[in-house]
Design a protein around this motif. Structure first.
Motif, PDB file in Angstrom:
ATOM      1  N   GLN A  33       0.805  -1.214   0.000  1.00  0.00           N
ATOM      2  CA  GLN A  33       0.000   0.000   0.000  1.00  0.00           C
ATOM      3  C   GLN A  33       0.844   1.273   0.000  1.00  0.00           C
ATOM      4  O   GLN A  33       0.492   2.250  -0.667  1.00  0.00           O
ATOM      5  CB  GLN A  33      -0.931   0.007   1.218  1.00  0.00           C
ATOM      6  CG  GLN A  33      -2.100  -0.956   1.116  1.00  0.00           C
ATOM      7  CD  GLN A  33      -2.987  -0.891   2.344  1.00  0.00           C
ATOM      8  OE1 GLN A  33      -2.632  -0.296   3.359  1.00  0.00           O
ATOM      9  NE2 GLN A  33      -4.154  -1.514   2.255  1.00  0.00           N
ATOM     10  N   TRP A  34       1.948   1.259   0.752  1.00  0.00           N
ATOM     11  CA  TRP A  34       2.702   2.485   0.968  1.00  0.00           C
ATOM     12  C   TRP A  34       3.935   2.620   0.091  1.00  0.00           C
ATOM     13  O   TRP A  34       4.536   3.697   0.047  1.00  0.00           O
ATOM     14  CB  TRP A  34       3.127   2.587   2.429  1.00  0.00           C
ATOM     15  CG  TRP A  34       1.955   2.749   3.348  1.00  0.00           C
ATOM     16  CD1 TRP A  34       1.271   1.763   3.983  1.00  0.00           C
ATOM     17  CD2 TRP A  34       1.320   3.974   3.714  1.00  0.00           C
ATOM     18  NE1 TRP A  34       0.242   2.287   4.721  1.00  0.00           N
ATOM     19  CE2 TRP A  34       0.254   3.650   4.583  1.00  0.00           C
ATOM     20  CE3 TRP A  34       1.547   5.310   3.403  1.00  0.00           C
ATOM     21  CZ2 TRP A  34      -0.581   4.615   5.132  1.00  0.00           C
ATOM     22  CZ3 TRP A  34       0.720   6.274   3.954  1.00  0.00           C
ATOM     23  CH2 TRP A  34      -0.333   5.924   4.810  1.00  0.00           C
ATOM     24  N   THR A  38      -1.004   2.138  -6.745  1.00  0.00           N
ATOM     25  CA  THR A  38      -2.249   1.360  -6.747  1.00  0.00           C
ATOM     26  C   THR A  38      -2.690   0.989  -8.150  1.00  0.00           C
ATOM     27  O   THR A  38      -3.329  -0.044  -8.360  1.00  0.00           O
ATOM     28  CB  THR A  38      -3.363   2.170  -6.048  1.00  0.00           C
ATOM     29  OG1 THR A  38      -2.898   2.601  -4.771  1.00  0.00           O
ATOM     30  CG2 THR A  38      -4.619   1.346  -5.860  1.00  0.00           C
ATOM     31  N   ARG A  55      -5.763   7.061  -1.926  1.00  0.00           N
ATOM     32  CA  ARG A  55      -4.865   6.058  -2.495  1.00  0.00           C
ATOM     33  C   ARG A  55      -3.710   6.741  -3.203  1.00  0.00           C
ATOM     34  O   ARG A  55      -3.860   7.827  -3.765  1.00  0.00           O
ATOM     35  CB  ARG A  55      -5.635   5.160  -3.474  1.00  0.00           C
ATOM     36  CG  ARG A  55      -6.702   4.322  -2.771  1.00  0.00           C
ATOM     37  CD  ARG A  55      -7.649   3.715  -3.760  1.00  0.00           C
ATOM     38  NE  ARG A  55      -8.730   2.979  -3.096  1.00  0.00           N
ATOM     39  CZ  ARG A  55      -9.870   2.625  -3.684  1.00  0.00           C
ATOM     40  NH1 ARG A  55     -10.075   2.924  -4.953  1.00  0.00           N
ATOM     41  NH2 ARG A  55     -10.789   1.976  -3.013  1.00  0.00           N
ATOM     42  N   ASN A 173      -4.676   5.785   2.677  1.00  0.00           N
ATOM     43  CA  ASN A 173      -4.806   4.337   2.886  1.00  0.00           C
ATOM     44  C   ASN A 173      -5.564   4.041   4.189  1.00  0.00           C
ATOM     45  O   ASN A 173      -5.111   3.275   5.057  1.00  0.00           O
ATOM     46  CB  ASN A 173      -3.432   3.664   2.920  1.00  0.00           C
ATOM     47  CG  ASN A 173      -2.753   3.705   1.563  1.00  0.00           C
ATOM     48  OD1 ASN A 173      -3.397   3.632   0.517  1.00  0.00           O
ATOM     49  ND2 ASN A 173      -1.438   3.821   1.576  1.00  0.00           N
TER      50      ASN A 173
END
Length: 304
Positions: A33-34, A38, A55, A173
């Protein structure tokens, strides 16, 4: 029943039970996620942007998605709410001085610390690795930890000084509840913008109609009341009429000098005093008699 080597199978190996739900590794999920885009699933690299749902994307991946929205892209659903480049905000991230990246692990004999992040909070110093909640301001794009915004309450950005409201704070997120709240705010914001556009259109139409009415009302005043059906002459006809008028006025001026001269009266006919009249040569006292006037005779051969 035996197999090679005299092994005996057990019940759980022969009877198939319900499949166990595979648990996703939390650390791997946070890293995905980081640290990855995405949309393109590539490593995040500047310029990094974020959507209204919090996102993270690479800006070039968003531009490519907007230029080519093909149905074959399965990851396009994650960015279906992005309709233009205005729907994303470029983030102002603060680098982590302790992050070395792949420089220190060139030989492959060093342990990669997944908790070490590339970016940190510029106020508190927390690393942006998913362990702490981070958010950004939609008005300026500055990124802070949620702890910094709670501890240092202000209506102005801590970095650039831009004023912001609670609606401008977007969690990066976030959880499902955070995403639902952000989605509701996004829909309200877009609906508000659409209504403002519709309200502006009638105003512009009214201004145009008023301007047309004033032009129409000012038009008949220029036309003579006795001849409303006459149209405006052409520019060439205007020039010819002006030229004819000029010549006519010039001729009248020249011809008018003679009547003016005829109207002039002599000083003798005026009602002034005799002393005043004697100044002028037209007075009787200024005229000489024939005897006083000189007589000149010229002797020429033509006289005989």
């Amino acid at each position: 029943m035996g197999c090679d080597g005299g092994t005996i199978p057990k019940r759980h190996e022969l009877v198939k039970g319900p499949k166990k739900v595979e648990k996703v590794d939390k650390d791997a999920e946070l890293v995905a996620q980081w640290n990855y885009c995405t949309l393109s699933q590539e490593i995040l690299r500047r310029p990094i942007v974020a959507c209204e749902l919090g996102r993270l994307y690479n800006k070039d991946a968003v531009i490519e998605f907007l230029l080519d929205k093909s149905a074959e892209k399965a990851l396009g659903k994650a960015a279906s709410h992005i309709r233009s480049i205005k729907n994303v905000t470029e983030l102002r991230l603060s680098d982590n001085p302790a992050w070395e990246g792949d420089k220190g692990n060139t030989k492959g004999d060093k342990h990669d610390d997944l908790q070490r992040a590339r970016f940190i909070c510029p106020v508190v110093g927390l690393e942006m690795n998913g362990r702490h909640r981070f958010c950004f301001l939609r008005c300026c794009g500055c990124v802070f930890s949620e702890r910094a915004l709670k501890e240092i309450k202000a209506e102005v950005c801590h970095t650039c000084g831009a004023a912001f409201q609670e609606d401008d704070i977007i969690v990066l997120n976030g959880t499902k509840e955070d995403v639902e709240l952000l989605k509701r705010r996004m829909e309200e914001r877009r609906l508000r913008a659409k209504l403002e556009k519709k309200s502006k259109k009638p105003k512009t139409a009214e201004c145009v109609s008023k301007a047309g009415v004033t032009d129409d009302s000012a038009g008949p005043s220029k036309v003579k009341a006795g001849r409303p059906e006459e149209a405006e002459p052409d520019p060439k006809e205007k020039k010819s009429t002006l030229a004819s008028r000029g010549t006519a006025s010039g001729g009248a001026g020249k011809a008018g000098k003679a009547p003016c001269a005829a109207l002039k009266r002599s000083i003798a006919d005026s009602e002034e005093s005799e002393t005043y009249k004697s100044i002028f040569t037209s007075h009787s006292s200024a005229k000489r008699s024939k005897e006083e006037s000189a007589h000149w005779v010229t002797h020429t051969s033509y006289c005989f």
